[in-house]
Design an enzyme around this catalytic site. Structure first.
Site, PDB file in Angstrom:
ATOM      1  N   GLU A  32      -5.179   4.835   5.877  1.00  0.00           N
ATOM      2  CA  GLU A  32      -4.808   4.485   4.510  1.00  0.00           C
ATOM      3  C   GLU A  32      -5.043   5.704   3.380  1.00  0.00           C
ATOM      4  OE1 GLU A  32      -5.888   0.577   2.329  1.00  0.00           O
ATOM      5  OE2 GLU A  32      -6.766   1.925   0.845  1.00  0.00           O
ATOM      6  N   SER A  67     -11.011   0.811   2.747  1.00  0.00           N
ATOM      7  CA  SER A  67     -10.368   0.312   4.101  1.00  0.00           C
ATOM      8  C   SER A  67      -9.774   1.726   4.688  1.00  0.00           C
ATOM      9  CB  SER A  67      -9.277  -0.516   4.119  1.00  0.00           C
ATOM     10  OG  SER A  67      -9.778  -1.938   3.551  1.00  0.00           O
ATOM     11  N   ARG A 100       0.896  -1.307  -0.005  1.00  0.00           N
ATOM     12  CA  ARG A 100       0.026  -0.092  -0.047  1.00  0.00           C
ATOM     13  C   ARG A 100       1.043   0.987   0.056  1.00  0.00           C
ATOM     14  NH1 ARG A 100      -1.892  -2.861  -1.602  1.00  0.00           N
ATOM     15  NH2 ARG A 100      -3.562  -4.051  -0.569  1.00  0.00           N
TER      16      ARG A 100
HETATM   17  C1  LIG Z   1     -15.449   1.141  -1.482  1.00  0.00           C
HETATM   18  C2  LIG Z   1     -13.963   1.231  -1.890  1.00  0.00           C
HETATM   19  C3  LIG Z   1     -13.237  -0.114  -1.647  1.00  0.00           C
HETATM   20  C4  LIG Z   1     -11.744   0.291  -2.063  1.00  0.00           C
HETATM   21  N1  LIG Z   1     -11.149  -0.889  -2.265  1.00  0.00           N
HETATM   22  C5  LIG Z   1      -9.753  -0.846  -2.377  1.00  0.00           C
HETATM   23  C6  LIG Z   1      -8.933  -1.910  -2.169  1.00  0.00           C
HETATM   24  O1  LIG Z   1      -9.487  -3.280  -2.416  1.00  0.00           O
HETATM   25  N2  LIG Z   1      -7.561  -1.886  -2.634  1.00  0.00           N
HETATM   26  C7  LIG Z   1      -6.811  -0.857  -2.712  1.00  0.00           C
HETATM   27  O2  LIG Z   1      -5.677  -0.623  -2.773  1.00  0.00           O
HETATM   28  N3  LIG Z   1      -7.900   0.627  -2.316  1.00  0.00           N
HETATM   29  C8  LIG Z   1      -9.130   0.514  -2.202  1.00  0.00           C
HETATM   30  N4  LIG Z   1      -9.829   1.446  -2.448  1.00  0.00           N
HETATM   31  C9  LIG Z   1      -9.066   2.809  -2.128  1.00  0.00           C
HETATM   32  C10 LIG Z   1      -9.111   3.526  -3.728  1.00  0.00           C
HETATM   33  O3  LIG Z   1      -9.991   3.331  -4.582  1.00  0.00           O
HETATM   34  C11 LIG Z   1      -7.702   3.444  -4.432  1.00  0.00           C
HETATM   35  O4  LIG Z   1      -6.940   3.805  -3.595  1.00  0.00           O
HETATM   36  C12 LIG Z   1      -7.796   4.179  -5.860  1.00  0.00           C
HETATM   37  O5  LIG Z   1      -6.513   3.739  -6.599  1.00  0.00           O
HETATM   38  C13 LIG Z   1      -8.021   5.650  -5.570  1.00  0.00           C
HETATM   39  O6  LIG Z   1      -8.192   6.254  -6.985  1.00  0.00           O
HETATM   40  P1  LIG Z   1      -8.871   7.557  -7.183  1.00  0.00           P
HETATM   41  O7  LIG Z   1      -8.682   7.895  -8.698  1.00  0.00           O
HETATM   42  O8  LIG Z   1     -10.063   7.651  -6.635  1.00  0.00           O
HETATM   43  O9  LIG Z   1      -7.686   8.378  -6.424  1.00  0.00           O
HETATM   44  P2  LIG Z   1      -8.074   9.767  -5.735  1.00  0.00           P
HETATM   45  O10 LIG Z   1      -8.863   9.411  -4.172  1.00  0.00           O
HETATM   46  O11 LIG Z   1      -8.426  10.891  -6.450  1.00  0.00           O
HETATM   47  O12 LIG Z   1      -6.652  10.218  -5.147  1.00  0.00           O
HETATM   48  C14 LIG Z   1      -6.066   9.499  -4.251  1.00  0.00           C
HETATM   49  C15 LIG Z   1      -4.449  10.057  -4.071  1.00  0.00           C
HETATM   50  O13 LIG Z   1      -3.772   9.854  -5.501  1.00  0.00           O
HETATM   51  C16 LIG Z   1      -3.399  11.044  -5.714  1.00  0.00           C
HETATM   52  N5  LIG Z   1      -3.544  10.848  -7.295  1.00  0.00           N
HETATM   53  C17 LIG Z   1      -4.704  10.401  -8.065  1.00  0.00           C
HETATM   54  N6  LIG Z   1      -4.343  10.531  -9.308  1.00  0.00           N
HETATM   55  C18 LIG Z   1      -3.182  10.886  -9.502  1.00  0.00           C
HETATM   56  C19 LIG Z   1      -2.184  11.086 -10.479  1.00  0.00           C
HETATM   57  N7  LIG Z   1      -2.598  10.723 -11.600  1.00  0.00           N
HETATM   58  N8  LIG Z   1      -0.897  11.466 -10.244  1.00  0.00           N
HETATM   59  C20 LIG Z   1      -0.584  11.675  -9.312  1.00  0.00           C
HETATM   60  N9  LIG Z   1      -1.252  11.464  -7.983  1.00  0.00           N
HETATM   61  C21 LIG Z   1      -2.541  11.218  -8.094  1.00  0.00           C
HETATM   62  C22 LIG Z   1      -4.231  12.027  -5.291  1.00  0.00           C
HETATM   63  O14 LIG Z   1      -3.511  13.525  -5.242  1.00  0.00           O
HETATM   64  C23 LIG Z   1      -4.588  11.525  -3.846  1.00  0.00           C
HETATM   65  O15 LIG Z   1      -3.278  11.948  -3.054  1.00  0.00           O
HETATM   66  C24 LIG Z   1     -11.099   1.547  -2.175  1.00  0.00           C
HETATM   67  C25 LIG Z   1     -11.977   2.580  -1.961  1.00  0.00           C
HETATM   68  C26 LIG Z   1     -13.480   2.516  -1.813  1.00  0.00           C
HETATM   69  C27 LIG Z   1     -14.249   3.746  -1.785  1.00  0.00           C
END
Ligand SMILES: Cc1cc2nc3c(=O)[nH]c(=O)nc-3n(C[C@H](O)[C@H](O)[C@H](O)COP(=O)(O)OP(=O)(O)OC[C@H]3O[C@@H](n4cnc5c(N)ncnc54)[C@H](O)[C@@H]3O)c2cc1C
Length: 344
Positions: A335, A234, A156
């Site tokens: 996380e 999480s 992670r």
């Molecule tokens: C219901 C649910 C279930 C989930 N299950 C999991 C799981 O099983 N495993 C897991 O690992 N995660 C899980 N997550 C967490 C999340 O979905 C992941 O971390 C996902 O990759 C975040 O993507 P996002 O586009 O929504 O990022 P955001 O929430 O928009 O951003 C997250 C972080 O990444 C940065 N970021 C985003 N895009 C970029 C980019 N292009 N360049 C630089 N920085 C960037 C942002 O600035 C921020 O710091 C879950 C979330 C939810 C709501």
């Protein structure tokens, strides 16, 4: 008036940014980042908003929403624009008979965010398939192609997460060979659901379906009809303890209760945050049904029940972390990424 970031986060929490810009291609992303950096404006990269805890007061700078699209295939390799939604990409790979991300079905968010925290679930993580990451390095002011070895992937975590704000991910290249069967299934609960032994394989589509079914039961697939999915997934990572710290934790259970353990290659032991939280006395649904509470389906997910605020959510998280620390001497780490406020 810029929109409230609550409209762009899966927790449905967070005040506005000072400015909100949506960027749809790589050149526009780089130009927007350069512009903000030239005048010293704080910058928040926002994609799917599924891993963000944004302060009620919002963010005092420019919010750059990544909306780039495009998938290019070259043999086993797929290069995917940062703004592509992740779960449809997994579905496409499985439909095309490409193995390597089938256990990561149902995870919300974007492709570009997957290297940030080395997204993982059910025994798979993107570090296993990422070949390289194209990113704009804000320190050096140039676009670089970082091979996987340079990304510092860990559980992670990655170099991107450990140096927040330095790199803006533009595209990710994955190696996803065509084969009808999955990679070896390494997660006991998933293996049971598929009726295979750990280490065996199963048809790709079966693995994806089994993962989605397991995740839905835990409220871990976004569903507007399911209030338990209004979360950031999480909330705490699983603690990774050195052998001495793990032994100290075991001594807290003189009755011989077996503490969950997942040995890591470096000799440390990962344990289960959900197990510790439950043992510390926090049950599913703990909290206030009108504002913020632990999900009724999964102890690790903190949810906004509709009228919650970020301040209330963080207070609940601190109550849980303090309870676990007091009971077991283990510090839980959040996380998701905090924006406009901090955990420490
Ligand atoms: C219901 C649910 C279930 C989930 N299950 C999991 C799981 O099983 N495993 C897991 O690992 N995660 C899980 N997550 C967490 C999340 O979905 C992941 O971390 C996902 O990759 C975040 O993507 P996002 O586009 O929504 O990022 P955001 O929430 O928009 O951003 C997250 C972080 O990444 C940065 N970021 C985003 N895009 C970029 C980019 N292009 N360049 C630089 N920085 C960037 C942002 O600035 C921020 O710091 C879950 C979330 C939810 C709501």
């Amino acid at each position: 008036m810029p929109p409230a970031l609550a409209d762009y986060t899966t927790l449905r929490l967070g005040g506005p940014g000072a400015r909100f810009v949506e960027v749809a291609d790589e050149a526009a992303i780089v130009a927007a980042v350069r512009e903000a950096d030239a005048d010293g404006t704080p910058l928040l990269i926002l994609a799917g908003g599924s891993n963000l805890v944004v302060a009620d007061a919002g963010f005092p700078g420019t919010v750059l929403r990544i909306a780039s699209r495009g998938i290019a295939a070259d043999g086993d390799r797929l290069t995917v624009a940062a703004g592509e939604p992740w779960d449809p990409f997994v579905a496409r790979c499985v439909a095309e008979g490409r193995a390597g991300v089938e256990c990561l079905a149902g995870i919300p968010g974007s492709v570009g965010a997957t290297p940030i925290q080395n997204v993982g679930a059910y025994g798979q993580e993107v570090a296993e398939t990422i070949v390289s990451v194209r990113a704009y390095d804000r320190e050096r002011g140039r676009v670089e192609e970082l091979p996987a070895e340079a990304c510092g992937f860990r559980y992670r975590s990655s170099a991107f997460k450990r140096t927040p704000g330095r790199w803006v991910v533009l595209a990710v290249t994955y190696a996803l060979p065509r084969q009808p069967m999955s990679r070896p299934v390494r997660y006991a609960e998933l293996a049971r659901a598929l009726g295979v032994a750990e280490g065996e394989t199963a048809p790709l589509a079966d693995v994806r379906e089994a993962v989605l079914a397991l995740r839905r039961r835990k409220g871990m697939v976004l569903d507007p009809a399911d209030p338990d999915t209004v979360s950031a997934g999480s909330f705490f990572t699983n603690p990774v303890l050195d052998p001495d710290a793990f032994a100290a934790l075991e001594r807290r259970f003189p009755d011989g209760t077996r503490v969950p353990r997942f040995p890591q290659p470096d000799g440390s032991l990962k344990t289960s945050a959900a197990w510790l939280i439950e043992r510390a006395g926090f049950t599913k649904g703990h909290g206030d049904p009108a504002t913020v509470a632990i999900s009724a389906k999964h102890t690790l997910a903190l949810t906004n029940r509709g009228a919650g605020t970020t301040a209330q959510l963080v207070a609940l998280a601190r109550e849980i972390a303090a309870g676990v620390e007091e009971a077991f001497g283990v510090a839980l780490e959040p996380e998701p990424v905090f924006v406009g406020h901090s955990w420490a």
